[in-house]
Design a protein around this motif. Structure first.
Motif, PDB file in Angstrom:
ATOM      1  N   SER A   1      -8.082  27.724  -9.384  1.00  0.00           N
ATOM      2  CA  SER A   1      -7.721  27.021  -8.149  1.00  0.00           C
ATOM      3  C   SER A   1      -6.220  26.758  -8.103  1.00  0.00           C
ATOM      4  CB  SER A   1      -8.473  25.688  -8.068  1.00  0.00           C
ATOM      5  OG  SER A   1      -7.970  24.892  -7.028  1.00  0.00           O
ATOM      6  N   ALA A   2      -5.554  27.285  -7.060  1.00  0.00           N
ATOM      7  CA  ALA A   2      -4.133  26.994  -6.863  1.00  0.00           C
ATOM      8  C   ALA A   2      -3.927  25.529  -6.498  1.00  0.00           C
ATOM      9  CB  ALA A   2      -3.567  27.888  -5.758  1.00  0.00           C
ATOM     10  N   LEU A   3      -4.894  24.952  -5.756  1.00  0.00           N
ATOM     11  CA  LEU A   3      -4.779  23.548  -5.372  1.00  0.00           C
ATOM     12  C   LEU A   3      -4.790  22.644  -6.599  1.00  0.00           C
ATOM     13  CD1 LEU A   3      -4.609  21.504  -3.079  1.00  0.00           C
ATOM     14  CD2 LEU A   3      -7.120  21.492  -2.998  1.00  0.00           C
ATOM     15  N   GLN A   4      -5.605  22.994  -7.604  1.00  0.00           N
ATOM     16  CA  GLN A   4      -5.662  22.160  -8.814  1.00  0.00           C
ATOM     17  C   GLN A   4      -4.392  22.272  -9.643  1.00  0.00           C
ATOM     18  OE1 GLN A   4      -8.836  20.760 -10.816  1.00  0.00           O
ATOM     19  NE2 GLN A   4     -10.451  21.934  -9.822  1.00  0.00           N
TER      20      GLN A   4
ATOM     21  N   LEU B   1       1.970  19.328  -1.638  1.00  0.00           N
ATOM     22  CA  LEU B   1       2.305  19.978  -0.375  1.00  0.00           C
ATOM     23  C   LEU B   1       2.329  21.494  -0.521  1.00  0.00           C
ATOM     24  CD1 LEU B   1       3.251  19.865   2.566  1.00  0.00           C
ATOM     25  CD2 LEU B   1       5.601  19.569   1.713  1.00  0.00           C
ATOM     26  N   VAL B   2       3.004  21.985  -1.561  1.00  0.00           N
ATOM     27  CA  VAL B   2       3.083  23.437  -1.727  1.00  0.00           C
ATOM     28  C   VAL B   2       1.713  24.022  -2.067  1.00  0.00           C
ATOM     29  CG1 VAL B   2       3.635  23.560  -4.207  1.00  0.00           C
ATOM     30  CG2 VAL B   2       4.569  25.267  -2.637  1.00  0.00           C
TER      31      VAL B   2
ATOM     32  N   ALA C   1      -0.067  26.638   0.272  1.00  0.00           N
ATOM     33  CA  ALA C   1      -0.440  27.918  -0.330  1.00  0.00           C
ATOM     34  C   ALA C   1      -1.890  28.261  -0.045  1.00  0.00           C
ATOM     35  CB  ALA C   1      -0.198  27.876  -1.837  1.00  0.00           C
ATOM     36  N   SER C   2      -2.746  27.249  -0.009  1.00  0.00           N
ATOM     37  CA  SER C   2      -4.160  27.508   0.276  1.00  0.00           C
ATOM     38  C   SER C   2      -4.383  27.917   1.732  1.00  0.00           C
ATOM     39  CB  SER C   2      -4.998  26.261  -0.050  1.00  0.00           C
ATOM     40  OG  SER C   2      -4.668  25.182   0.810  1.00  0.00           O
ATOM     41  N   ILE C   3      -3.416  27.574   2.619  1.00  0.00           N
ATOM     42  CA  ILE C   3      -3.532  27.918   4.043  1.00  0.00           C
ATOM     43  C   ILE C   3      -2.760  29.195   4.369  1.00  0.00           C
ATOM     44  CG2 ILE C   3      -3.045  27.135   6.397  1.00  0.00           C
ATOM     45  CD1 ILE C   3      -3.253  24.252   5.328  1.00  0.00           C
ATOM     46  N   TRP C   4      -1.491  29.247   3.968  1.00  0.00           N
ATOM     47  CA  TRP C   4      -0.608  30.355   4.331  1.00  0.00           C
ATOM     48  C   TRP C   4      -0.466  31.399   3.232  1.00  0.00           C
ATOM     49  CZ3 TRP C   4       4.007  26.795   6.121  1.00  0.00           C
ATOM     50  CH2 TRP C   4       3.644  26.142   7.306  1.00  0.00           C
TER      51      TRP C   4
ATOM     52  N   PRO D   1       3.512  32.811  -1.173  1.00  0.00           N
ATOM     53  CA  PRO D   1       4.865  33.214  -0.768  1.00  0.00           C
ATOM     54  C   PRO D   1       5.387  32.454   0.446  1.00  0.00           C
ATOM     55  CG  PRO D   1       3.556  35.139  -1.326  1.00  0.00           C
ATOM     56  CD  PRO D   1       2.616  33.980  -1.294  1.00  0.00           C
ATOM     57  N   TRP D   2       4.569  32.326   1.497  1.00  0.00           N
ATOM     58  CA  TRP D   2       5.028  31.633   2.692  1.00  0.00           C
ATOM     59  C   TRP D   2       5.262  30.153   2.426  1.00  0.00           C
ATOM     60  CZ3 TRP D   2       7.158  33.554   6.811  1.00  0.00           C
ATOM     61  CH2 TRP D   2       6.860  34.866   7.200  1.00  0.00           C
ATOM     62  N   ALA D   3       4.436  29.557   1.580  1.00  0.00           N
ATOM     63  CA  ALA D   3       4.595  28.134   1.269  1.00  0.00           C
ATOM     64  C   ALA D   3       5.940  27.869   0.592  1.00  0.00           C
ATOM     65  CB  ALA D   3       3.450  27.670   0.369  1.00  0.00           C
ATOM     66  N   ILE D   4       6.276  28.668  -0.419  1.00  0.00           N
ATOM     67  CA  ILE D   4       7.527  28.471  -1.147  1.00  0.00           C
ATOM     68  C   ILE D   4       8.734  28.783  -0.271  1.00  0.00           C
ATOM     69  CG2 ILE D   4       8.916  29.366  -3.059  1.00  0.00           C
ATOM     70  CD1 ILE D   4       6.342  29.642  -4.653  1.00  0.00           C
ATOM     71  N   ALA D   5       8.651  29.856   0.504  1.00  0.00           N
ATOM     72  CA  ALA D   5       9.785  30.250   1.352  1.00  0.00           C
ATOM     73  C   ALA D   5      10.112  29.180   2.385  1.00  0.00           C
ATOM     74  CB  ALA D   5       9.472  31.575   2.040  1.00  0.00           C
TER      75      ALA D   5
END
Length: 453
Positions: free
Chosen positions: A90-93, A414-415, A419-422, A425-429
């Protein structure tokens, strides 16, 4: 850029802005420490401007303590994130574990700052290091015996952060008191240098150990580093702090509240301090959290595994080591305000460039560039905050500075959510570009930010 003013001018500037002139260790003690260093095996190295703060015995031990604890910290950045992703996918975790680790900083930093300004700092550090040895050793045992569960990772992460919140204010305050005032910037830059050497070596070592013997091996080695740090902490000389009426007052909730309010009032009325803190908080929310998504990039985008993740952090450390060395050598010659603003803006742009890369070699280059700019949002801001703070306020100012951990956790959530939505890459950019824009707004809206020395 304009050259920095002399010692007298800097003191006048601090007085004009509301800060009291700082005083370092007694002159006789500093002379004895310097004489002691001149008889050592590396006197020529200590005479170089880059390493001049190493003339002083107490700073040398604090520098070695920074080196070993930083190795443990950066290995943990890789090992804990990899372990969580391995257990949960999980990226969220990955962002959630950072929030758990930051809660103590949110609620206990005022108490930590008060304790650092009232009680023996060496004793606080010894207790904290010993507890960290236990926590890392416990997690190593759980992983090696295949008993580890997700809640163990969260619980030990929370407990280690609970200990850490009480470690940074006394240690950083001791650094500023271990050298004369005009060498504080050099001392902090040297600490940043060794911190970034650890950023270079620690992730690579952790990635290698994970590949060879899983995360349990990494945590066993991390435990060893903290054992060494504890031994070196015991070698520090006892502090000789003057007895004051405030220090004789019993510790209470009211005292902590009044002490914290004094610190916040000082920070809010001293322009270089609040500008520096604002810059580091913005970067902590919008840029620093992007490393929490490294497991996603390493495994799913760049396809380089844990070893590649370690190399990304290592390259970032190499870039930061370069700029920290430059700061230690010639940092006093330039306007710190301009460097902070342009550096943090460049950091955001480098993060956005990393997010756009799908090739490992290009990602390595962007991490080198990001590392170069990283120091401007951390070591340089810390130098500004300490330089404009009187000795009796430095523990509380360092406790305020370490609130950037809270901001980083907010940014991590937040990131992770973006990241879980977009996608990562888009989250960090988007966050990196927003940070660069914020620096431009500060430079235009607060002209005094550009003239900080």
């Amino acid at each position: 850029m304009a050259s920095s003013p002399g010692p007298g001018s800097a003191q006048d500037e601090r007085s004009r802005l509301g800060a009291q002139p700082s005083s370092g260790p007694p002159a006789e003690g500093r002379q004895n420490q310097a004489t002691e260093a001149s008889r050592g095996v590396l006197p020529r190295l200590f005479r170089l401007k880059t390493f001049e703060a190493l003339q002083y015995r107490e700073f040398r031990y604090l520098w070695l303590i920074q080196a070993t604890t930083a190795m443990g910290l950066w290995m943990d950045q890789v090992a804990r994130g990899w372990l969580i992703y391995q257990l949960t996918n999980s990226a969220l975790q990955l962002g959630s574990i950072r929030v758990i680790q930051v809660l103590p900083f949110l609620f206990l930093s005022p108490l930590a700052g008060t304790l650092a300004d009232r009680y023996d700092r060496k004793t606080q550090m010894i207790i904290g290091r010993s507890l960290t040895v236990f926590l890392y050793g416990l997690l190593a045992f759980l992983v090696i015996t295949h008993l580890v569960e997700v809640w163990h990772v969260y619980a030990t992460g929370f407990a280690s952060s609970l200990v850490s919140v009480f470690q940074q204010p006394p240690q950083q305050a001791m650094v500023s008191e271990s050298v004369p005032n005009h060498k504080i910037g050099n001392a902090i830059a040297l600490n940043s240098m060794v911190f970034n050497v650890a950023r270079t070596l620690g992730p690579a070592l952790a990635g290698l150990l994970i590949a060879l013997v899983d995360t349990g091996g990494s945590y066993a080695v991390q435990t060893g580093f903290y054992v060494i740090a504890t031994v070196w902490t015991m070698a520090l000389r006892p502090e000789k702090q003057p007895e004051t009426e405030v220090k004789r007052e019993p510790l209470s909730v009211g005292l902590v509240f009044r002490s914290s309010m004094e610190g916040w009032r000082f920070a809010a009325t001293t322009q270089p301090v609040w500008i520096g803190l604002m810059i580091t908080m913005i970067s902590a929310v919008l840029i620093l959290p992007f490393t929490t998504l490294f497991p996603v990039f390493a495994r799913d985008i760049l396809h380089v595994g844990s070893t590649g993740q370690g190399l990304l952090l290592t390259c970032m450390g190499i870039g930061a080591l370069f700029s920290a060395t430059l700061l230690a050598s010639v940092g006093e010659r330039f306007s710190r305000g301009v460097i902070m603003l342009t550096g943090v803006a460049g950091y955001g742009l480098a993060a956005a460039a990393f997010a756009a890369s799908t090739r490992f070699d290009l990602s390595i280059v962007t991490m080198l560039i990001a590392g170069v700019f990283h120091v401007t949002s951390q070591a340089l801001v810390q130098t500004v905050v300490v330089t404009y703070s009187p000795p009796e306020m430095r523990g509380r100012m360092m406790a305020t500075f370490q609130q950037n951990h809270v901001a980083t956790a907010v940014g991590g959530m937040l990131v992770g959510a973006l990241a879980s939505i977009w996608g990562a890459p888009w989250a960090i950019a988007s966050m990196g570009l927003a940070c660069a824009a914020c620096m431009g707004v500060i430079a235009v809206a607060i002209p005094g930010s550009r003239s900080i020395r």
